[in-house]
Design an enzyme around this catalytic site. Structure first.
Site, PDB file in Angstrom:
ATOM      1  N   MET A  66       0.737  -0.933  -0.259  1.00  0.00           N
ATOM      2  CA  MET A  66      -0.111   0.319  -0.333  1.00  0.00           C
ATOM      3  C   MET A  66       0.367   1.380  -0.023  1.00  0.00           C
ATOM      4  SD  MET A  66      -3.660  -1.248   2.176  1.00  0.00           S
ATOM      5  CE  MET A  66      -2.767  -0.551   3.639  1.00  0.00           C
TER       6      MET A  66
ATOM      7  N   HIS B 262       9.204  -3.193   3.352  1.00  0.00           N
ATOM      8  CA  HIS B 262       8.868  -3.955   2.061  1.00  0.00           C
ATOM      9  C   HIS B 262       9.739  -3.804   1.048  1.00  0.00           C
ATOM     10  CE1 HIS B 262       6.010  -0.239   3.551  1.00  0.00           C
ATOM     11  NE2 HIS B 262       4.916  -2.143   3.165  1.00  0.00           N
TER      12      HIS B 262
HETATM   13  P1  AMP Z   1       1.532  -3.108   3.943  1.00  0.00           P
HETATM   14  O1  AMP Z   1       1.753  -1.859   2.746  1.00  0.00           O
HETATM   15  O2  AMP Z   1       1.406  -2.418   4.938  1.00  0.00           O
HETATM   16  O3  AMP Z   1       0.349  -3.522   3.043  1.00  0.00           O
HETATM   17  O4  AMP Z   1       2.203  -3.475   3.086  1.00  0.00           O
HETATM   18  C1  AMP Z   1       2.770  -4.877   2.266  1.00  0.00           C
HETATM   19  C2  AMP Z   1       2.927  -6.179   2.514  1.00  0.00           C
HETATM   20  O5  AMP Z   1       4.984  -5.698   3.273  1.00  0.00           O
HETATM   21  C3  AMP Z   1       2.656  -7.037   3.544  1.00  0.00           C
HETATM   22  O6  AMP Z   1       3.021  -8.612   3.134  1.00  0.00           O
HETATM   23  C4  AMP Z   1       3.489  -6.772   4.756  1.00  0.00           C
HETATM   24  O7  AMP Z   1       3.705  -7.733   6.067  1.00  0.00           O
HETATM   25  C5  AMP Z   1       5.098  -6.278   4.107  1.00  0.00           C
HETATM   26  N1  AMP Z   1       5.442  -5.934   5.606  1.00  0.00           N
HETATM   27  C6  AMP Z   1       5.297  -4.460   5.763  1.00  0.00           C
HETATM   28  N2  AMP Z   1       5.895  -4.955   7.091  1.00  0.00           N
HETATM   29  C7  AMP Z   1       6.777  -5.744   7.331  1.00  0.00           C
HETATM   30  C8  AMP Z   1       8.308  -6.122   8.132  1.00  0.00           C
HETATM   31  N3  AMP Z   1       8.084  -4.875   8.959  1.00  0.00           N
HETATM   32  N4  AMP Z   1       8.926  -6.868   7.961  1.00  0.00           N
HETATM   33  C9  AMP Z   1       8.097  -7.786   7.111  1.00  0.00           C
HETATM   34  N5  AMP Z   1       7.291  -7.493   5.989  1.00  0.00           N
HETATM   35  C10 AMP Z   1       6.591  -6.422   5.832  1.00  0.00           C
END
Ligand code: AMP
Length: 288
Positions: free
Chosen positions: A30, A37
């Site tokens: 997102m 990420h």
């Molecule tokens: P989001 O943008 O928050 O929807 O996250 C996108 C992807 O990044 C999802 O698969 C999350 O699980 C992963 N993600 C977010 N924060 C972390 C983190 N601290 N460590 C590893 N992966 C992450």
């Protein structure tokens, strides 16, 4: 790095890779990208020759009182980070491109049970909204492999289940959580914290870590461990939604013989809802 906004344009672009048998990966996000990420992109490069990242703040997975409008959007900075990460294609569609005009009545992907527990109890509709966009992204990009963070552990289990149930030909890879130096799991929502809250926030991880140690040492009074952790978080000023010890793949309640466990928690701290989890391989007595 090429940036595309249209579904058909993306399909055209990846067609060449598919026809020539080149493996490509999808990393759905997102935006508001951080080192967590970028770790996903790094992993993706090990599993595939080409990496596609999507940035889409998905309205369908936010509740009516949640932070869809205020969710941090930092598109230009995200692009710069993706260029240096080796991403080849950025898919950044508009809400209209994804949902056309009739978002309320769109077909939804529901993974029953797994979506109703834990975070699903506190965020009704969240996992159906997430499962719907992930399914659409899989259908648009048709990647060989897709990467998701273990930070969103329940989300990862819901995605594994939907891919299996709907026979979607994509390999799902879970990537370990990337943390700040003090243990706090990196998250776009951490920026909602004030300085004082930010100093407290790592206690979520430390409380789960202590609980995980107890499990590793063989304790199996699960409910008591959960309520001790809830009490600890409340005492320091968080408002926990839950702390739960679960069997790691089904997310069902464990029994005394389960040794593949995960401890999951969600807690409010000021305006931020923090989530975290720790995987535990517990020592258990053999049950005969
Ligand atoms: P989001 O943008 O928050 O929807 O996250 C996108 C992807 O990044 C999802 O698969 C999350 O699980 C992963 N993600 C977010 N924060 C972390 C983190 N601290 N460590 C590893 N992966 C992450």
């Amino acid at each position: 790095m090429l940036t595309l906004q249209g579904i058909n344009e993306v399909r055209d672009y990846v067609k060449h890779w598919r026809i020539t048998g080149q493996r490509f990966a999808l990393v759905p996000t997102m935006g508001n990208l951080h080192a967590g990420h970028l770790r996903l992109v790094e992993y993706a490069r090990e599993f595939a020759e080409h990496v596609v990242v999507s940035i889409f703040v998905n309205p369908l997975q936010f509740g009516p009182n949640e932070d869809f409008k205020n969710y941090p959007r930092t598109f230009e900075a995200d692009k710069t980070k993706l260029i240096s990460s080796g991403t080849e294609l950025l898919f950044a569609p508009s809400v209209d491109e994804i949902y056309a005009s009739d978002r309320e009545r769109i077909t939804r992907v529901d993974v029953p049970e797994l979506s109703a527990i834990l975070d699903g109890k506190f965020r009704p509709g969240h996992f159906a909204g997430m499962a719907t966009i992930v399914t659409k992204l899989f259908n648009i990009v048709q990647p060989d492999v897709a990467l998701f963070g273990e930070k969103d552990y329940q989300q990862l289990q819901v995605i594994r289940r939907l891919v299996a149930d709907l026979s979607i030909p994509v390999e799902i890879i879970g990537v370990p959580t990337v943390r700040e130096a003090d243990g706090l799991a990196m998250s776009s929502r951490n920026q909602y914290l004030t300085a004082a809250e930010r100093a407290l926030a790592p206690q979520l991880f430390h409380t789960l870590d202590e609980l995980a140690q107890e499990l590793s040492n063989g304790r199996c009074d699960f409910q008591r461990l959960e309520s001790e952790a809830v009490r600890k978080l409340s005492t320091i000023g968080m408002r926990p939604d839950y702390v739960a010890i679960r069997e790691a793949s089904s997310l069902t309640a464990p029994d005394n013989a389960s040794n593949n466990l995960v401890v999951l928690a969600a807690a409010w701290l000021g305006k931020a809802r923090l989530i975290d989890n720790i995987h535990v391989h517990a020592k258990r007595a053999q049950v005969t």
